[in-house]
Design a protein around this motif. Structure first.
Motif, PDB file in Angstrom:
ATOM      1  N   UNK A 134       1.025  -1.245   0.101  1.00  0.00           N
ATOM      2  CA  UNK A 134      -0.146   0.173  -0.005  1.00  0.00           C
ATOM      3  C   UNK A 134       0.848   1.456  -0.065  1.00  0.00           C
ATOM      4  N   UNK A 167     -16.653   1.362 -10.980  1.00  0.00           N
ATOM      5  CA  UNK A 167     -17.663   0.903 -12.274  1.00  0.00           C
ATOM      6  C   UNK A 167     -18.918   0.762 -11.440  1.00  0.00           C
ATOM      7  N   UNK A 168     -19.268   0.977 -10.352  1.00  0.00           N
ATOM      8  CA  UNK A 168     -20.679   0.705  -9.766  1.00  0.00           C
ATOM      9  C   UNK A 168     -21.246   2.169  -9.053  1.00  0.00           C
ATOM     10  N   UNK A 172     -24.725   2.578  -8.520  1.00  0.00           N
ATOM     11  CA  UNK A 172     -25.489   1.754  -7.359  1.00  0.00           C
ATOM     12  C   UNK A 172     -24.894   2.234  -6.071  1.00  0.00           C
ATOM     13  N   UNK A 173     -23.630   2.578  -5.982  1.00  0.00           N
ATOM     14  CA  UNK A 173     -23.396   3.005  -4.714  1.00  0.00           C
ATOM     15  C   UNK A 173     -24.303   4.052  -4.208  1.00  0.00           C
ATOM     16  N   UNK A 218     -27.483   4.358  -4.797  1.00  0.00           N
ATOM     17  CA  UNK A 218     -28.502   3.744  -4.321  1.00  0.00           C
ATOM     18  C   UNK A 218     -28.603   3.177  -3.082  1.00  0.00           C
ATOM     19  N   UNK A 219     -27.305   2.324  -2.846  1.00  0.00           N
ATOM     20  CA  UNK A 219     -26.922   1.579  -1.855  1.00  0.00           C
ATOM     21  C   UNK A 219     -27.226   2.420  -0.687  1.00  0.00           C
ATOM     22  N   UNK A 250     -30.457   3.738   0.202  1.00  0.00           N
ATOM     23  CA  UNK A 250     -31.518   2.847   0.769  1.00  0.00           C
ATOM     24  C   UNK A 250     -31.181   2.738   2.208  1.00  0.00           C
ATOM     25  N   UNK A 251     -30.246   2.829   2.709  1.00  0.00           N
ATOM     26  CA  UNK A 251     -29.931   2.688   4.236  1.00  0.00           C
ATOM     27  C   UNK A 251     -30.052   3.848   4.961  1.00  0.00           C
TER      28      UNK A 251
END
Lengths: 172, 331
Positions: B1, B114-115, B118-119, B121-122, B125-126
């Motif tokens: 890292x 690449x999401x 969706x991130x 939305x995720x 949603x919480x």
């Protein structure tokens, strides 16, 4: 590599503790919230494995949609205190049997399959599990199961509406 | 890292959190001043020039207020709820590209994943958990009703919100938000997706419980809904979450529909990018304030009927039409 390992053990610890807490909690609200924490921890594990798509779906569907409805129902019914339910005598042997079957399957996959593959499992290719490749699989190779699932969900939805509809005459 | 990579990410994360914190403080002032003008009042103008120190005065007042915890409440969850509410508002900005690359340096924390959509939305949603937990832990019937209303409302409007975001995904052919912005270089998606933008904006207002969809806190019926038992800094955290989410939905709307950081001369002077994005966000925030000053709160059953019977079919229609046109133009 070591950072990944530290992260893995941290997240795995949270996942295991939240799962156990969910089981032993006497308050249904706490159980539900521990389950949410567990889902989020598992999603983080998926992220560590470079499976971002499945991680996001896990959070959206399980933590975001299903558990919210669980909480909604628990709160609406005021059912947060769990009574000490009458013990089910058949439950313990069935649980032990199913647990043993699961362990056997684990052992078979872990030792049998790995031995067949010559000692080590190969990693998945680049782009595996990305939104595009999952979509292509769903609408190409697994089109029929996908459509069947959609019909099943539609039927369940219509069923829920029919069951809860007010049938009295002149309700409209 | 790589240690420098870690340092870079830490600095970027701190900047994002500071955007939300500073934005929250000055959005309250912006809203009070703009609302006052709309209602032909003056608004807070005493603390500092043009009232610019008003947010600081508010913060000091809130810090010194007495913190009350109801005796019959669930103490642990009562204290945790404001914290849980604030976190989603703070982490959503991570996937928003703030500007084009300047000398190979990326402005934005994780805008290339690449999401990205969706991130969003995720996390959205919480976001409901904080409010639900606050409502339940307060052990107050008004708070519980507010929490339940919030659950039903946010779950319902999340569907329309997600479907509205499908439009830009299909047009750009990716879920990577940086690429979606790059694809809007010539033409902003609000022109190709006017219905999608409208649905996004309405659903987003409902998601953050703003007027006219502020059912969970409806002062007249529920006295203040889920945060009725909260005072001092814990109340301030709910306030911060609401205003932070307002900023975030404006960032997302500006990024996915209004061309993100694009504007005249961004190609030559990349530093203009973040400024254009900021201006777009401020304009969208004004629309939010304007809506609050204009519309009365709508009734709860009508809110739900509107969400399921108008918003959802319209969003589905938008998705189907967009998909058909994209396919026809491709083939």
């Amino acid at each position: 590599m070591t950072l990944d390992l530290i992260l893995f053990f941290g997240i795995a610890f949270i996942a295991v503790v939240s799962a156990i807490s969910m089981l032993i909690s006497r308050n249904a609200i706490y159980s539900a919230l521990f389950l949410v924490l567990n889902f989020v921890a598992i999603a983080s594990l998926y992220l560590l494995l470079n499976a971002a798509f499945i991680a996001m779906v896990q959070v959206t569907v399980y933590a975001g949609a299903i558990m919210v409805l669980f909480l909604f129902v628990i709160m609406l019914l005021g059912a947060e205190r769990v009574e000490t339910s009458p013990s089910l005598p058949w439950q313990l042997p069935v649980a032990i049997l199913l647990g043993l079957v699961l362990v056997a399957e684990f052992a078979y996959v872990l030792f049998g399959k790995v031995a067949q593959a010559g000692g080590e499992l190969t990693g998945v290719g680049e782009g595996f599990g990305s939104p595009a490749s999952v979509g292509r699989m769903l609408f190409d190779q697994y089109l029929i199961p996908f459509e069947v699932t959609s019909i099943l969900l539609l039927v369940a939805m219509v069923g829920a509406i029919v069951l809860t509809r007010d049938d009295r005459k002149g309700s409209r | 890292m790589d240690i420098f990579l870690l340092l870079e990410w830490t600095i970027k994360s701190v900047v994002i959190i500071l955007i939300i914190l500073g934005g929250f403080a000055y959005l309250t002032l912006y809203e009070r001043r703009a609302n006052a003008r709309i209602q032909t009042r003056i608004g807070p103008n005493r603390a500092g020039p043009w009232g610019l120190l008003q947010p600081i005065a508010d913060a000091i007042k809130l810090i010194f207020k007495e913190e009350l915890i109801p005796e019959k409440s669930d103490k642990v969850l009562f204290i945790l709820a404001p914290v849980i509410t604030v976190v989603p508002a703070m982490i959503l900005l991570a996937v928003i590209p703030m500007g084009p690359d300047i000398l190979g340096f990326k402005i934005g924390l994780a805008d290339g994943i690449n999401v990205g959509v969706l991130y969003i939305m995720a996390v959205a949603s919480i976001a409901v958990y904080g409010i639900v937990i606050a409502g339940w832990a307060s052990n107050n019937k008004y708070a519980l009703l507010g929490g339940l209303r919030a659950t039903a409302q946010m779950v319902s409007y999340e569907l329309s919100l997600a479907l509205a975001l499908v439009g830009p995904i299909m047009l750009a052919n990716t879920m990577n938000i940086r690429e979606i912005v790059v694809a809007q270089k010539g033409l902003w998606y609000i022109i190709l997706q006017p219905l999608g933008f409208l649905i996004y904006f309405i659903a987003a207002v409902a998601e953050v419980n703003r007027a006219p969809f502020d059912m969970p806190e409806a002062e007249q019926e529920l006295i203040a809904g889920y945060h009725v038992e909260y005072s001092g800094m814990k109340f301030a955290l709910f306030f911060m979450a609401e205003y932070g989410k307002m900023i975030v939905i404006c960032f997302i709307g500006a990024t996915l529909f209004l061309g993100g950081y694009w504007g005249p001369f961004v190609d030559q002077v990349p530093l203009l990018g973040p400024i254009y994005l900021f201006v777009k966000v401020v304009i969208l925030l004004f629309v939010l304030i304007w809506i609050r000053a204009t519309f009365p709160r709508i009734r709860y059953d009508r809110l739900m009927a509107f969400g399921w019977k108008i918003m959802l079919p319209a969003a589905l229609f938008n998705v189907v039409v967009t998909a058909a046109i994209v396919l026809l133009l491709e083939g």
